[in-house]
Design a protein around this motif. Structure first.
Motif, PDB file in Angstrom:
ATOM      1  N   PHE A  78     -40.441   2.332  -9.760  1.00 45.09           N
ATOM      2  CA  PHE A  78     -41.672   3.082 -10.015  1.00 45.09           C
ATOM      3  C   PHE A  78     -41.699   4.307  -9.107  1.00 45.09           C
ATOM      4  N   ILE A  79     -42.687   5.173  -9.362  1.00 42.91           N
ATOM      5  CA  ILE A  79     -42.879   6.390  -8.583  1.00 42.91           C
ATOM      6  C   ILE A  79     -44.118   6.227  -7.712  1.00 42.91           C
ATOM      7  N   ILE A  80     -44.054   6.672  -6.452  1.00 42.00           N
ATOM      8  CA  ILE A  80     -45.255   6.759  -5.630  1.00 42.00           C
ATOM      9  C   ILE A  80     -45.464   8.223  -5.282  1.00 42.00           C
ATOM     10  N   LYS A 105     -39.175   7.789  -5.519  1.00 40.32           N
ATOM     11  CA  LYS A 105     -38.865   6.728  -6.474  1.00 40.32           C
ATOM     12  C   LYS A 105     -38.548   5.481  -5.663  1.00 40.32           C
ATOM     13  N   ARG A 106     -39.238   4.372  -5.949  1.00 38.11           N
ATOM     14  CA  ARG A 106     -39.103   3.156  -5.157  1.00 38.11           C
ATOM     15  C   ARG A 106     -38.769   1.958  -6.031  1.00 38.11           C
ATOM     16  N   ARG A 107     -38.206   0.953  -5.378  1.00 44.21           N
ATOM     17  CA  ARG A 107     -38.023  -0.348  -5.995  1.00 44.21           C
ATOM     18  C   ARG A 107     -38.947  -1.327  -5.288  1.00 44.21           C
ATOM     19  N   CYS A 108     -39.191  -2.434  -5.917  1.00 48.52           N
ATOM     20  CA  CYS A 108     -40.132  -3.412  -5.366  1.00 48.52           C
ATOM     21  C   CYS A 108     -39.666  -3.895  -3.988  1.00 48.52           C
ATOM     22  N   PRO A 109     -40.488  -3.715  -2.937  1.00 48.99           N
ATOM     23  CA  PRO A 109     -40.075  -4.133  -1.587  1.00 48.99           C
ATOM     24  C   PRO A 109     -40.262  -5.637  -1.381  1.00 48.99           C
TER      25      PRO A 109
END
Length: 331
Positions: free
Chosen positions: A126-128, A141-145
């Motif tokens: 997703f994007i933050i 752009k991130r992945r689930c932490p």
């Protein structure tokens, strides 16, 4: 910006031009100072609009930073607080333009931990972004932490918006798959209330970029408004060279035809209809396999440089929308 800081930027641009193309450093500096005084041209205007190559008559046709400030004020003088807030904050924009914005999103300060976790479950990537960011700043752009609780706390404290990653049309991914390459199309509500489209470009992210923003290493390519076809080489905001090929993929750009172009123009008009008090907006539009989707709208200085890379100055057209003529900059 103070006069001293403006002069320093003009000096830096003059040095860059001297290093890239030769010629007199002092000539560039004093010429850019003159353009600032007579045409309201910023240092970036002087560089990216190639003012150093243009006659005074040609310079007079361009929508510079100084002219943008004046026409933005005039065209958006009736803007309501609601419309300005909806375009000024990305979370409010997504709600106000629902249907034209189709991606899933979540504003962290307004949601519970359970809602936050459900969003992460739906989207592996997703994007933050900050809700009031500009020029692509703060977008990741991130992945689930692993530490969801800690990430939730961070997003709430920093007032971050989380968005589903837009699925890009395959034709645009060929150009640059690293980010969404979006259309900027500027629309004006003229003196009669009619909506007129005045210029467009395709914004492409630079090598490995997460965003296509022109001020974050992006390259903008001019678009023919009638056809949606790339009608010339691209430019960035650092180099005097022009880019017929995308610098990351070597994709040849002139002649490239964007998919869904009639729908893109329709969408920009629909955006204007959703913000009836605004008279001048630059719309950023993504192209998905299912059609165009609004990313955001910019009503304050909406990208005058990048919609003029077709070498056609938009100042007379803007003035005609205001019902005025350009009497000051005709020679």
């Amino acid at each position: 910006m103070s006069r001293w800081n403006a002069a320093k930027k003009l000096w830096a641009v003059s040095r860059s031009l001297h290093e890239q193309r030769g010629g007199s450093l002092l000539h560039y500096f004093f010429d850019s100072m003159y353009c600032s005084f007579r045409h309201g041209a910023s240092a970036e205007n002087y560089l990216v609009l190639r003012f150093y190559e243009l006659s005074q008559r040609q310079r007079g046709a361009y929508l510079t930073s100084g002219r943008s400030k004046a026409v933005d004020t005039a065209l958006n003088r009736k803007a309501t607080k609601e419309d300005k807030q909806n375009l000024g904050r990305k979370d409010l924009f997504n709600r106000a333009f629902s249907g034209l914005v189709r991606r899933d999103f979540l504003y962290a300060p307004d949601c519970s931990f359970e809602e936050f976790t459900a969003f992460l479950d739906r989207h592996e990537e997703f994007i933050i972004k900050p809700v009031a960011g500009t020029m692509g700043k703060g977008i990741e752009k991130r992945r689930c932490p692993e530490d969801r609780r800690g990430f939730y706390t961070r997003c709430r404290e920093e007032k971050l918006l989380l968005e589903e990653v837009i699925r890009q049309h395959p034709a645009l991914s060929e150009i640059n798959p690293a980010c969404i390459n979006s259309v900027r199309i500027n629309a004006v509500r003229d003196a009669k209330g009619d909506i007129r489209l005045i210029g467009a470009c395709l914004k492409c992210g630079g090598v490995g970029a997460v965003t296509d923003n022109f001020h974050s290493g992006g390259v903008a390519y001019p678009l023919d408004l009638e056809t949606g076809r790339v009608c010339g080489p691209g430019r960035n905001n650092r180099d005097i060279r022009e880019f017929t090929r995308h610098p990351g993929t070597e994709f040849f750009m002139p002649g490239f035809l964007l998919p869904f172009w009639p729908e893109v123009k329709t969408l920009s008009r629909q955006g204007m209809e959703r913000a009836p008090s605004l008279g001048y907006v630059g719309w950023d539009i993504a192209l998905t396999p299912d059609g165009p989707e609004l990313i955001e709208g910019n009503y304050h200085w909406p990208g005058g440089n990048i919609i003029q890379f077709d070498r056609v100055g938009k100042y007379p057209l803007i003035l005609s929308c205001l019902g005025e003529k350009d009497e000051k900059h005709t020679d």
